[in-house]
Design a protein around this motif. Sequence first.
Motif, PDB file in Angstrom:
ATOM      1  N   ASP A   1     -23.252  21.268   7.077  1.00  0.00           N
ATOM      2  CA  ASP A   1     -22.060  20.800   7.785  1.00  0.00           C
ATOM      3  C   ASP A   1     -22.449  20.396   9.207  1.00  0.00           C
ATOM      4  O   ASP A   1     -22.305  21.167  10.163  1.00  0.00           O
ATOM      5  N   VAL A   2     -22.982  19.181   9.330  1.00  0.00           N
ATOM      6  CA  VAL A   2     -23.385  18.659  10.637  1.00  0.00           C
ATOM      7  C   VAL A   2     -22.803  17.259  10.802  1.00  0.00           C
ATOM      8  O   VAL A   2     -22.598  16.546   9.818  1.00  0.00           O
ATOM      9  N   PRO A   3     -22.536  16.856  12.030  1.00  0.00           N
ATOM     10  CA  PRO A   3     -22.038  15.487  12.267  1.00  0.00           C
ATOM     11  C   PRO A   3     -23.083  14.465  11.846  1.00  0.00           C
ATOM     12  O   PRO A   3     -24.259  14.597  12.194  1.00  0.00           O
ATOM     13  N   PHE A   4     -22.669  13.458  11.109  1.00  0.00           N
ATOM     14  CA  PHE A   4     -23.580  12.421  10.651  1.00  0.00           C
ATOM     15  C   PHE A   4     -23.611  11.310  11.701  1.00  0.00           C
ATOM     16  O   PHE A   4     -23.058  10.220  11.514  1.00  0.00           O
ATOM     17  N   ASP A   5     -24.269  11.598  12.845  1.00  0.00           N
ATOM     18  CA  ASP A   5     -24.292  10.621  13.935  1.00  0.00           C
ATOM     19  C   ASP A   5     -25.645  10.628  14.629  1.00  0.00           C
ATOM     20  O   ASP A   5     -26.553  11.396  14.289  1.00  0.00           O
ATOM     21  N   LEU A   6     -25.760   9.778  15.647  1.00  0.00           N
ATOM     22  CA  LEU A   6     -27.026   9.606  16.363  1.00  0.00           C
ATOM     23  C   LEU A   6     -27.405  10.865  17.131  1.00  0.00           C
ATOM     24  O   LEU A   6     -28.595  11.179  17.279  1.00  0.00           O
ATOM     25  N   GLU A   7     -26.420  11.596  17.614  1.00  0.00           N
ATOM     26  CA  GLU A   7     -26.691  12.805  18.375  1.00  0.00           C
ATOM     27  C   GLU A   7     -27.398  13.853  17.506  1.00  0.00           C
ATOM     28  O   GLU A   7     -28.349  14.510  17.939  1.00  0.00           O
ATOM     29  N   THR A   8     -26.928  13.990  16.274  1.00  0.00           N
ATOM     30  CA  THR A   8     -27.582  14.918  15.339  1.00  0.00           C
ATOM     31  C   THR A   8     -29.007  14.478  15.053  1.00  0.00           C
ATOM     32  O   THR A   8     -29.931  15.298  15.002  1.00  0.00           O
ATOM     33  N   LEU A   9     -29.186  13.165  14.895  1.00  0.00           N
ATOM     34  CA  LEU A   9     -30.527  12.625  14.639  1.00  0.00           C
ATOM     35  C   LEU A   9     -31.468  12.934  15.800  1.00  0.00           C
ATOM     36  O   LEU A   9     -32.632  13.286  15.583  1.00  0.00           O
ATOM     37  N   LYS A  10     -30.963  12.819  17.032  1.00  0.00           N
ATOM     38  CA  LYS A  10     -31.792  13.116  18.205  1.00  0.00           C
ATOM     39  C   LYS A  10     -32.237  14.578  18.221  1.00  0.00           C
ATOM     40  O   LYS A  10     -33.330  14.902  18.668  1.00  0.00           O
ATOM     41  N   ILE A  11     -31.361  15.458  17.723  1.00  0.00           N
ATOM     42  CA  ILE A  11     -31.669  16.883  17.722  1.00  0.00           C
ATOM     43  C   ILE A  11     -32.722  17.210  16.668  1.00  0.00           C
ATOM     44  O   ILE A  11     -33.709  17.900  16.943  1.00  0.00           O
ATOM     45  N   ILE A  12     -32.533  16.707  15.449  1.00  0.00           N
ATOM     46  CA  ILE A  12     -33.381  17.144  14.333  1.00  0.00           C
ATOM     47  C   ILE A  12     -34.621  16.282  14.119  1.00  0.00           C
ATOM     48  O   ILE A  12     -35.604  16.757  13.536  1.00  0.00           O
ATOM     49  N   ALA A  13     -34.605  15.019  14.581  1.00  0.00           N
ATOM     50  CA  ALA A  13     -35.712  14.098  14.282  1.00  0.00           C
ATOM     51  C   ALA A  13     -37.075  14.599  14.756  1.00  0.00           C
ATOM     52  O   ALA A  13     -38.046  14.565  13.984  1.00  0.00           O
ATOM     53  N   PRO A  14     -37.224  15.079  16.010  1.00  0.00           N
ATOM     54  CA  PRO A  14     -38.559  15.523  16.439  1.00  0.00           C
ATOM     55  C   PRO A  14     -39.115  16.651  15.569  1.00  0.00           C
ATOM     56  O   PRO A  14     -40.307  16.658  15.232  1.00  0.00           O
ATOM     57  N   TYR A  15     -38.250  17.599  15.206  1.00  0.00           N
ATOM     58  CA  TYR A  15     -38.689  18.718  14.375  1.00  0.00           C
ATOM     59  C   TYR A  15     -38.966  18.262  12.940  1.00  0.00           C
ATOM     60  O   TYR A  15     -39.893  18.760  12.294  1.00  0.00           O
ATOM     61  N   ALA A  16     -38.164  17.317  12.461  1.00  0.00           N
ATOM     62  CA  ALA A  16     -38.364  16.807  11.099  1.00  0.00           C
ATOM     63  C   ALA A  16     -39.687  16.052  10.986  1.00  0.00           C
ATOM     64  O   ALA A  16     -40.410  16.189   9.986  1.00  0.00           O
ATOM     65  N   VAL A  17     -40.014  15.263  12.004  1.00  0.00           N
ATOM     66  CA  VAL A  17     -41.289  14.531  11.996  1.00  0.00           C
ATOM     67  C   VAL A  17     -42.457  15.511  12.022  1.00  0.00           C
ATOM     68  O   VAL A  17     -43.433  15.363  11.274  1.00  0.00           O
ATOM     69  N   ALA A  18     -42.360  16.532  12.892  1.00  0.00           N
ATOM     70  CA  ALA A  18     -43.429  17.537  12.980  1.00  0.00           C
ATOM     71  C   ALA A  18     -43.575  18.284  11.652  1.00  0.00           C
ATOM     72  O   ALA A  18     -44.693  18.517  11.178  1.00  0.00           O
ATOM     73  N   MET A  19     -42.454  18.643  11.050  1.00  0.00           N
ATOM     74  CA  MET A  19     -42.492  19.337   9.764  1.00  0.00           C
ATOM     75  C   MET A  19     -43.136  18.460   8.696  1.00  0.00           C
ATOM     76  O   MET A  19     -43.968  18.931   7.898  1.00  0.00           O
ATOM     77  N   ALA A  20     -42.787  17.176   8.674  1.00  0.00           N
ATOM     78  CA  ALA A  20     -43.338  16.258   7.674  1.00  0.00           C
ATOM     79  C   ALA A  20     -44.847  16.129   7.817  1.00  0.00           C
ATOM     80  O   ALA A  20     -45.589  16.179   6.829  1.00  0.00           O
ATOM     81  N   LEU A  21     -45.316  15.972   9.050  1.00  0.00           N
ATOM     82  CA  LEU A  21     -46.741  15.785   9.290  1.00  0.00           C
ATOM     83  C   LEU A  21     -47.541  17.048   8.975  1.00  0.00           C
ATOM     84  O   LEU A  21     -48.582  16.985   8.309  1.00  0.00           O
TER      85      LEU A  21
END
Length: 507
Positions: free
Chosen positions: A225-245
């Motif tokens: 249950d998170v907002p589907f917007d750019l702000e959420t992407l800014k929060i999770i993207a750096p951690y998601a990229v690190a997790m993926a790599l």
Amino acid sequence: MTTSAPGTTSPAAHEPQPTVRHAFRSPRLLRTEVLAGLVVALALIPEAISFSIIAGVDPRVGIFASFTMAVAISFLGGRPAMISAATGAVALVIAPVMKEHGYDFLIATVLLGGVIQVVLAVAGVAKLMRFIPRSVMVGFVNALAILIFEAQIAHMTDVPWAVYPMIAIGIAVIVGFPRINAVIPAPLVAIVALTAFTIVSAINIPNVGDEGELPDSLPSWFVPDVPFDLETLKIIAPYAVAMALVGLLESLLTAKLVDDITDTHSNKTREAWGQGAANVITGFFGGMGGCAMIGQTMINVKVSGARTRLSTFLAGVFLLILVVGFGDVVALIPMAALVAVMVMVSVGTFDWHSIRPSALRRMPKSETAVMVVTVVVTVLTHNLAIGVVVGVLVAMTLFARRVAHLTGTHRVVEDDADGTTRAVYTVAGELFFASSNDLYTQFQYADDPEHVVIDLSRSHIWDASTVASLDAITTKYERRGKTVEIVGLDDASAERHGRLTGGLAGH
């Protein structure tokens, strides 16, 4: 006879890869796969709980992640018999999300990380594995062994004295039992025997139940249950990229390690997108995500002898059955038994040949340095991905330095047919940024005659730095009223030189 270049693998060099169909047709192979899955499941329980604590989530989140990752990757992965589950590396990366933003953002991060892994797989990231040299792989394996052992120290400090003889007995069983019976996995015998002894003797020592509460229900569908917007992407993207790599690097390195152990080939691209798809599935079941587990994979492949996807699938299934259906019994397993198993995994994983004095004397110092750097960085950071990246960078730097020193020039002064004198410089070796910077100083600008020939028939131009150096050499001669002729260029060098020469001034 088929041969292959160093660092490559010829299809003819591999043994046939056993399949699930082979396992069901062979009672011996089926027994091996089933028992291997059971041993891995038992070893996964305390690990999953520990990683849940690292990530700051409920233990069931890590256990459910281990179940869904193992089952999903058994179908989707490209490396049979490799174990994927919740891991410490992924837990460390995503822990800040849980701490600062909560569980729903954590799951959103896992889902995005999985999608990124699929994208990277399609883009061909698995092909980059060819750039990881052997010395880094050896360092990776040795650092892994050290980290596995180090993780057991917490279970051997501030504990009742009875823990130590039980660990010793467990190790003795694991080492000695195969000489009596090679059918039943020795780790399973050690776990069952020590658990039975603990229950019968009523010894009060730490057990699996002390690590955290085990779940009593099956995982269910979960949408964050998170907002589907750019702000959420800014929060999770750096951690998601690190997790993926981090996840891809550990998984692909583990796959390569299993390839070497089993002398079989695996599909690294399929493994990469399989890891991503497994993380997406795990996220939608409320799991914390994960990647290949090297320690458990070693238990499965090296200790238990598993070779097919069946063992991976059963590890996940047994894990869920054990914690949900037999949680009360599993909780009684002494940690000493699991510590004994992991200590022996550590000993078996370490490449002891790499530190023998005879091997160190034969090995180039640069290769040894790369291995040591990989081990030290990995152990200090507790991050295999960082250690491997630093090891590769050091290896690249030392390689460039070594190749640069192999480049040289030979000068001959001769008379042409028309009676004029010219200086001919024959350049030998690969010309790139590290070697071409020294090229400028290897010419006798003041003493050379009016006509200078630079013969590059025994070299190759690899980059713009070399073209810039050649331009600088030509310019310095022209200032003295002398002409320079560059000859002997191969087609690729001629194309690169013709395209870049004269256009690099000021760079």
